[in-house]
Motif scaffolding. Sequence first.
Motif, PDB file in Angstrom:
ATOM      1  N   ALA A 189     -22.454   8.651  16.000  1.00 48.74           N
ATOM      2  CA  ALA A 189     -23.336   8.544  14.959  1.00 48.74           C
ATOM      3  C   ALA A 189     -23.194   9.585  13.781  1.00 48.74           C
ATOM      4  O   ALA A 189     -23.595   9.236  12.625  1.00 48.74           O
ATOM      5  CB  ALA A 189     -24.837   8.628  15.524  1.00 48.74           C
ATOM      6  N   LEU A 190     -22.966  10.850  14.102  1.00 48.81           N
ATOM      7  CA  LEU A 190     -22.726  11.718  12.978  1.00 48.81           C
ATOM      8  C   LEU A 190     -21.440  11.359  12.150  1.00 48.81           C
ATOM      9  O   LEU A 190     -21.699  11.570  10.954  1.00 48.81           O
ATOM     10  CB  LEU A 190     -22.341  13.142  13.848  1.00 48.81           C
ATOM     11  N   LEU A 191     -20.521  10.922  12.908  1.00 43.06           N
ATOM     12  CA  LEU A 191     -19.592  10.477  11.817  1.00 43.06           C
ATOM     13  C   LEU A 191     -19.947   9.281  10.956  1.00 43.06           C
ATOM     14  O   LEU A 191     -19.362   9.209  10.047  1.00 43.06           O
ATOM     15  CB  LEU A 191     -18.151  10.159  12.843  1.00 43.06           C
ATOM     16  N   LEU A 192     -20.371   8.388  11.652  1.00 42.76           N
ATOM     17  CA  LEU A 192     -20.969   7.149  10.931  1.00 42.76           C
ATOM     18  C   LEU A 192     -21.839   7.515   9.867  1.00 42.76           C
ATOM     19  O   LEU A 192     -21.732   7.104   8.604  1.00 42.76           O
ATOM     20  CB  LEU A 192     -21.676   6.061  11.647  1.00 42.76           C
ATOM     21  N   LEU A 193     -22.760   8.621   9.938  1.00 37.88           N
ATOM     22  CA  LEU A 193     -23.569   8.849   8.883  1.00 37.88           C
ATOM     23  C   LEU A 193     -22.939   9.796   7.842  1.00 37.88           C
ATOM     24  O   LEU A 193     -23.244   9.757   6.577  1.00 37.88           O
ATOM     25  CB  LEU A 193     -24.753   9.679   9.502  1.00 37.88           C
ATOM     26  N   ASN A 194     -21.831  10.581   8.318  1.00 39.95           N
ATOM     27  CA  ASN A 194     -21.147  11.204   7.176  1.00 39.95           C
ATOM     28  C   ASN A 194     -20.258  10.306   6.477  1.00 39.95           C
ATOM     29  O   ASN A 194     -20.187  10.457   5.389  1.00 39.95           O
ATOM     30  CB  ASN A 194     -20.278  12.202   8.112  1.00 39.95           C
ATOM     31  N   PHE A 195     -19.787   9.216   6.999  1.00 33.72           N
ATOM     32  CA  PHE A 195     -19.289   8.073   6.544  1.00 33.72           C
ATOM     33  C   PHE A 195     -19.931   7.470   5.285  1.00 33.72           C
ATOM     34  O   PHE A 195     -19.503   7.222   4.159  1.00 33.72           O
ATOM     35  CB  PHE A 195     -18.522   7.047   7.277  1.00 33.72           C
ATOM     36  N   LEU A 196     -21.185   7.029   5.825  1.00 34.72           N
ATOM     37  CA  LEU A 196     -21.993   6.424   4.965  1.00 34.72           C
ATOM     38  C   LEU A 196     -22.459   7.296   3.640  1.00 34.72           C
ATOM     39  O   LEU A 196     -22.520   6.832   2.707  1.00 34.72           O
ATOM     40  CB  LEU A 196     -23.304   5.766   5.661  1.00 34.72           C
ATOM     41  N   ASP A 197     -22.705   8.654   3.969  1.00 40.63           N
ATOM     42  CA  ASP A 197     -22.980   9.473   2.766  1.00 40.63           C
ATOM     43  C   ASP A 197     -21.877   9.501   1.925  1.00 40.63           C
ATOM     44  O   ASP A 197     -22.001   9.634   0.687  1.00 40.63           O
ATOM     45  CB  ASP A 197     -23.395  10.699   3.565  1.00 40.63           C
TER      46      ASP A 197
ATOM     47  N   LEU B  12     -19.678   7.427   1.434  1.00 44.31           N
ATOM     48  CA  LEU B  12     -19.321   5.999   0.709  1.00 44.31           C
ATOM     49  C   LEU B  12     -20.571   5.860  -0.434  1.00 44.31           C
ATOM     50  O   LEU B  12     -20.101   5.383  -1.545  1.00 44.31           O
ATOM     51  CB  LEU B  12     -19.774   4.883   1.696  1.00 44.31           C
ATOM     52  N   SER B  13     -21.593   6.391  -0.044  1.00 46.94           N
ATOM     53  CA  SER B  13     -22.541   6.155  -0.974  1.00 46.94           C
ATOM     54  C   SER B  13     -22.304   7.057  -2.489  1.00 46.94           C
ATOM     55  O   SER B  13     -22.593   6.795  -3.247  1.00 46.94           O
ATOM     56  CB  SER B  13     -24.195   6.494  -0.654  1.00 46.94           C
ATOM     57  N   LYS B  14     -21.849   8.308  -1.951  1.00 48.73           N
ATOM     58  CA  LYS B  14     -21.539   9.173  -3.061  1.00 48.73           C
ATOM     59  C   LYS B  14     -20.203   8.728  -4.173  1.00 48.73           C
ATOM     60  O   LYS B  14     -20.136   8.956  -5.245  1.00 48.73           O
ATOM     61  CB  LYS B  14     -21.028  10.670  -2.773  1.00 48.73           C
ATOM     62  N   LEU B  15     -19.290   7.979  -3.212  1.00 45.25           N
ATOM     63  CA  LEU B  15     -18.328   7.400  -4.001  1.00 45.25           C
ATOM     64  C   LEU B  15     -18.500   6.272  -4.807  1.00 45.25           C
ATOM     65  O   LEU B  15     -18.212   6.073  -5.778  1.00 45.25           O
ATOM     66  CB  LEU B  15     -17.300   6.684  -2.800  1.00 45.25           C
ATOM     67  N   ALA B  16     -19.631   5.567  -4.409  1.00 45.32           N
ATOM     68  CA  ALA B  16     -20.132   4.337  -5.019  1.00 45.32           C
ATOM     69  C   ALA B  16     -20.885   4.608  -6.355  1.00 45.32           C
ATOM     70  O   ALA B  16     -20.777   4.199  -7.444  1.00 45.32           O
ATOM     71  CB  ALA B  16     -21.230   3.380  -4.293  1.00 45.32           C
TER      72      ALA B  16
ATOM     73  N   ILE C 195      -9.894   2.084  -4.628  1.00 45.77           N
ATOM     74  CA  ILE C 195      -9.865   3.497  -4.397  1.00 45.77           C
ATOM     75  C   ILE C 195     -10.672   3.820  -3.339  1.00 45.77           C
ATOM     76  O   ILE C 195     -10.613   4.514  -2.392  1.00 45.77           O
ATOM     77  CB  ILE C 195      -9.955   4.393  -5.739  1.00 45.77           C
ATOM     78  N   GLN C 196     -11.812   3.258  -3.452  1.00 45.68           N
ATOM     79  CA  GLN C 196     -13.123   3.339  -2.460  1.00 45.68           C
ATOM     80  C   GLN C 196     -12.614   2.950  -1.034  1.00 45.68           C
ATOM     81  O   GLN C 196     -12.821   3.594  -0.022  1.00 45.68           O
ATOM     82  CB  GLN C 196     -14.258   2.656  -2.777  1.00 45.68           C
ATOM     83  N   ILE C 197     -11.769   1.732  -0.973  1.00 44.59           N
ATOM     84  CA  ILE C 197     -11.426   1.362   0.392  1.00 44.59           C
ATOM     85  C   ILE C 197     -10.489   2.026   0.802  1.00 44.59           C
ATOM     86  O   ILE C 197     -10.394   2.193   1.867  1.00 44.59           O
ATOM     87  CB  ILE C 197     -10.866  -0.417  -0.020  1.00 44.59           C
ATOM     88  N   VAL C 198      -9.361   2.445   0.165  1.00 52.45           N
ATOM     89  CA  VAL C 198      -8.358   3.471   0.418  1.00 52.45           C
ATOM     90  C   VAL C 198      -9.007   4.599   0.951  1.00 52.45           C
ATOM     91  O   VAL C 198      -8.430   5.287   2.178  1.00 52.45           O
ATOM     92  CB  VAL C 198      -7.161   3.479  -0.582  1.00 52.45           C
ATOM     93  N   MET C 199      -9.947   5.106   0.488  1.00 58.65           N
ATOM     94  CA  MET C 199     -10.482   6.541   0.816  1.00 58.65           C
ATOM     95  C   MET C 199     -11.212   6.319   1.992  1.00 58.65           C
ATOM     96  O   MET C 199     -11.289   7.175   2.945  1.00 58.65           O
ATOM     97  CB  MET C 199     -11.259   7.096  -0.381  1.00 58.65           C
ATOM     98  N   SER C 200     -12.020   5.098   2.059  1.00 56.38           N
ATOM     99  CA  SER C 200     -12.718   4.806   3.632  1.00 56.38           C
ATOM    100  C   SER C 200     -11.733   4.701   4.779  1.00 56.38           C
ATOM    101  O   SER C 200     -12.029   4.932   5.658  1.00 56.38           O
ATOM    102  CB  SER C 200     -13.680   3.714   3.281  1.00 56.38           C
ATOM    103  N   PHE C 201     -10.653   3.782   4.343  1.00 51.59           N
ATOM    104  CA  PHE C 201      -9.597   3.863   5.547  1.00 51.59           C
ATOM    105  C   PHE C 201      -9.048   4.909   5.857  1.00 51.59           C
ATOM    106  O   PHE C 201      -8.874   5.295   7.087  1.00 51.59           O
ATOM    107  CB  PHE C 201      -8.459   2.759   4.871  1.00 51.59           C
ATOM    108  N   CYS C 202      -8.832   5.944   4.852  1.00 49.17           N
ATOM    109  CA  CYS C 202      -8.189   7.137   5.235  1.00 49.17           C
ATOM    110  C   CYS C 202      -9.159   8.037   6.134  1.00 49.17           C
ATOM    111  O   CYS C 202      -8.814   8.822   6.925  1.00 49.17           O
ATOM    112  CB  CYS C 202      -7.909   7.924   4.058  1.00 49.17           C
ATOM    113  N   TYR C 203     -10.347   7.971   5.732  1.00 54.99           N
ATOM    114  CA  TYR C 203     -11.333   8.751   6.418  1.00 54.99           C
ATOM    115  C   TYR C 203     -11.714   8.182   8.370  1.00 54.99           C
ATOM    116  O   TYR C 203     -11.470   8.967   9.076  1.00 54.99           O
ATOM    117  CB  TYR C 203     -12.762   8.529   5.963  1.00 54.99           C
ATOM    118  N   VAL C 204     -11.418   6.898   8.052  1.00 53.73           N
ATOM    119  CA  VAL C 204     -11.671   6.422   9.457  1.00 53.73           C
ATOM    120  C   VAL C 204     -10.222   6.769  10.192  1.00 53.73           C
ATOM    121  O   VAL C 204     -10.431   7.273  11.339  1.00 53.73           O
ATOM    122  CB  VAL C 204     -11.725   4.692   9.430  1.00 53.73           C
TER     123      VAL C 204
END
Length: 118
Positions: free
Chosen positions: A71-79, A81-85, A93-102
């Motif tokens: 849950a902490l990882l998911l909240l950090n990911f969503l945070d 992602l919202s800052k990237l948006a 670029i956003q998709i690549v950075m999200s994939f790299c994070y996971v």
Amino acid sequence: MSDVKTRWLAFYDTHIGPASKEIFSHVERMIVGTLIVSAGAHVATDEPLIALFGYLRHGLIGRGVMLFGVALLLLNFLDGLSKLAKLEWHLAIQIVMSFCYVVLSLRLIQLILAFRGE
């Protein structure tokens, strides 16, 4: 020479400083989340010698800790992602950075579990 220095300091204060602060805060939160997940996995898979509150099952406690870390990882990911948006970068670029994070999160969990096993 002084003009170059003042322009560099102004550029650093507006662009590099806040970006590096955000990157390091996300990496720190990601490491904390992966440590919590790996601690939960350790308790869930191995029967530790410590009695946790007497009657509670170790597997159940471990899965709960893992769920909290995820849950902490998911909240950090969503945070992130919202800052990237908000940056209005290209969607690729956003998709690549999200994939790299996971991928990085999963790899950190594997590395922590591997070092724990030795």
